[in-house]
Design an enzyme around this catalytic site. Structure first.
Site, PDB file in Angstrom:
ATOM      1  N   LYS A 144       0.812  -1.119  -0.156  1.00  0.00           N
ATOM      2  CA  LYS A 144       0.123  -0.013   0.065  1.00  0.00           C
ATOM      3  C   LYS A 144       0.939   1.219   0.078  1.00  0.00           C
ATOM      4  CE  LYS A 144      -2.358  -0.589   3.924  1.00  0.00           C
ATOM      5  NZ  LYS A 144      -1.832  -1.839   4.332  1.00  0.00           N
ATOM      6  N   ARG A 148      -0.498  -8.117  13.650  1.00  0.00           N
ATOM      7  CA  ARG A 148      -0.923  -7.230  12.595  1.00  0.00           C
ATOM      8  C   ARG A 148      -2.008  -7.980  11.682  1.00  0.00           C
ATOM      9  NH1 ARG A 148       4.143  -4.536  10.782  1.00  0.00           N
ATOM     10  NH2 ARG A 148       2.749  -2.962   9.585  1.00  0.00           N
TER      11      ARG A 148
HETATM   12  P1  AMP Z   1       0.579   0.987   9.259  1.00  0.00           P
HETATM   13  O1  AMP Z   1       1.865   1.742   8.989  1.00  0.00           O
HETATM   14  O2  AMP Z   1      -0.402   1.195   8.470  1.00  0.00           O
HETATM   15  O3  AMP Z   1       1.150  -0.498   9.279  1.00  0.00           O
HETATM   16  O4  AMP Z   1       0.203   1.328  10.953  1.00  0.00           O
HETATM   17  C1  AMP Z   1       1.040   0.956  11.971  1.00  0.00           C
HETATM   18  C2  AMP Z   1       0.320   0.792  13.244  1.00  0.00           C
HETATM   19  O5  AMP Z   1      -0.084   2.160  13.482  1.00  0.00           O
HETATM   20  C3  AMP Z   1      -0.732  -0.099  13.269  1.00  0.00           C
HETATM   21  O6  AMP Z   1      -0.161  -1.592  13.474  1.00  0.00           O
HETATM   22  C4  AMP Z   1      -1.581   0.671  14.328  1.00  0.00           C
HETATM   23  O7  AMP Z   1      -1.112   0.101  15.675  1.00  0.00           O
HETATM   24  C5  AMP Z   1      -1.389   2.030  14.284  1.00  0.00           C
HETATM   25  N1  AMP Z   1      -2.595   2.467  13.153  1.00  0.00           N
HETATM   26  C6  AMP Z   1      -2.148   2.880  11.860  1.00  0.00           C
HETATM   27  N2  AMP Z   1      -3.397   3.104  11.250  1.00  0.00           N
HETATM   28  C7  AMP Z   1      -4.267   2.888  12.212  1.00  0.00           C
HETATM   29  C8  AMP Z   1      -5.797   2.919  12.220  1.00  0.00           C
HETATM   30  N3  AMP Z   1      -6.359   3.446  11.069  1.00  0.00           N
HETATM   31  N4  AMP Z   1      -6.529   2.668  13.394  1.00  0.00           N
HETATM   32  C9  AMP Z   1      -5.814   2.161  14.389  1.00  0.00           C
HETATM   33  N5  AMP Z   1      -4.430   2.088  14.270  1.00  0.00           N
HETATM   34  C10 AMP Z   1      -3.737   2.563  13.335  1.00  0.00           C
END
Ligand code: AMP
Length: 296
Positions: free
Chosen positions: A13, A150
């Site tokens: 993504k 995750r």
């Molecule tokens: P990502 O970089 O999108 O994988 O996000 C890293 C971490 O940030 C995730 O594992 C969540 O802990 C938190 N996070 C990011 N976006 C969200 C969201 N929309 N809702 C809840 N937690 C989020």
């Protein structure tokens, strides 16, 4: 243009979002990035999110909805945005709908990157190894254990969004296992089919950006009509292959229509390129003959 990129961690993504930013001049709104920045800056939001993120859990909905709402109001988001990592739960999606309604904004598409889960762990391990090699800091949640968590939270909390957006006829599914540029092309084709991007506006900006390159390519294809035709046929085949991938959850009618439209467009483009190349090649050799005749 306003789109959502949906997919499990490691589905690409972030990479696709960055490529779309360059192509369409819109901004990437990644809640993960924003939260990491908040953690690094030690803000109240960051303090709240730090432990949750490190363990692979989800930050409370109201926190991320608040961040996104503020970010959408920034002037640089006026032109459009790609939501990456948001929404991640059905309540977040409902909050986003409400938020966009209040701001009189429309969502153009939700692009799901479908990947083979068993490949995700490998992808993340490769990414971590490459980052270490470059001497970059590795995310604390990029470990196999946290990734497993995750992934589980994606399955239980985020996957229902596929149904949510499919019901609202917003969902487009792309095979995320293809090469990066093939995924980008498939997304672009989908956005074209949905009318989210203007084909003319895009080709105009591309022509502006690289006129010399375009002229060179045209010259080359005129020189080698057979080769150009072959290449065009190959890209038509690739397009056909991309649309063959499953579109789970979306309505059958939409699926068939999209498939047919993409197939038709690919065929048409292949034919046009081949025709053009042959014409240019013929023109050139006619010119040569005339020159020779004039000389002799
Ligand atoms: P990502 O970089 O999108 O994988 O996000 C890293 C971490 O940030 C995730 O594992 C969540 O802990 C938190 N996070 C990011 N976006 C969200 C969201 N929309 N809702 C809840 N937690 C989020």
């Amino acid at each position: 243009m306003r789109i959502i990129l949906l997919g499990p961690p490691g589905s690409g993504k972030g990479t696709q979002a960055q490529l779309l930013v360059q192509r369409y001049g819109i901004v990437q709104l990644s809640t993960g990035e924003m939260l990491r920045a908040a953690v690094a800056a030690g803000t109240p939001v960051g303090l709240k999110a730090k432990e949750i993120m490190a363990s692979g859990g989800l930050v409370p909905d109201e926190v991320v909805v608040g961040i996104i709402s503020d970010r959408i109001d920034q002037p640089d988001a006026r032109n459009g945005f790609i939501l990456d990592g948001f929404p991640r739960t059905v309540p977040q999606a409902a909050a986003l709908d409400e938020l966009l309604k209040q701001k009189h904004l429309k969502l153009d598409a939700v692009i799901e990157l479908r990947v083979n889960e068993s490949a995700l762990l490998n992808r993340v391990e490769t990414r971590v190894a490459q980052m270490r090699e470059r001497g970059e800091e590795v995310r604390v949640d990029d470990t196999p254990e946290v990734l497993t968590k995750r992934l589980a939270s994606y399955r239980t909390q985020t996957e229902p969004l596929i149904h949510y957006y499919s019901e609202r006829r917003k969902l487009s599914t792309i095979d995320g296992m293809m090469a990066i540029d093939e995924v980008t092309r498939a997304i672009h084709r989908q956005l074209l089919a949905l009318g989210a991007v203007e084909p003319k506006a895009h080709s105009r900006s591309a022509a502006k950006a690289a006129p010399a390159k375009k002229a060179k390519a045209a010259k080359k294809s005129a020189k080698k009509p057979a080769k150009a035709a072959k290449k065009a046929a190959k890209s038509a085949k690739a397009a056909k292959k991309a649309v063959k991938k499953p579109v789970r959850g979306s309505k059958a009618a939409t699926k068939t229509a999209t498939k047919a439209a993409t197939k038709k467009a690919a065929k048409k483009a292949a034919k046009a390129t081949a025709r053009k190349a042959v014409k240019k090649g013929a023109k050139k050799s006619a010119k040569k003959v005339t020159k020779k005749r004039a000389k002799g």
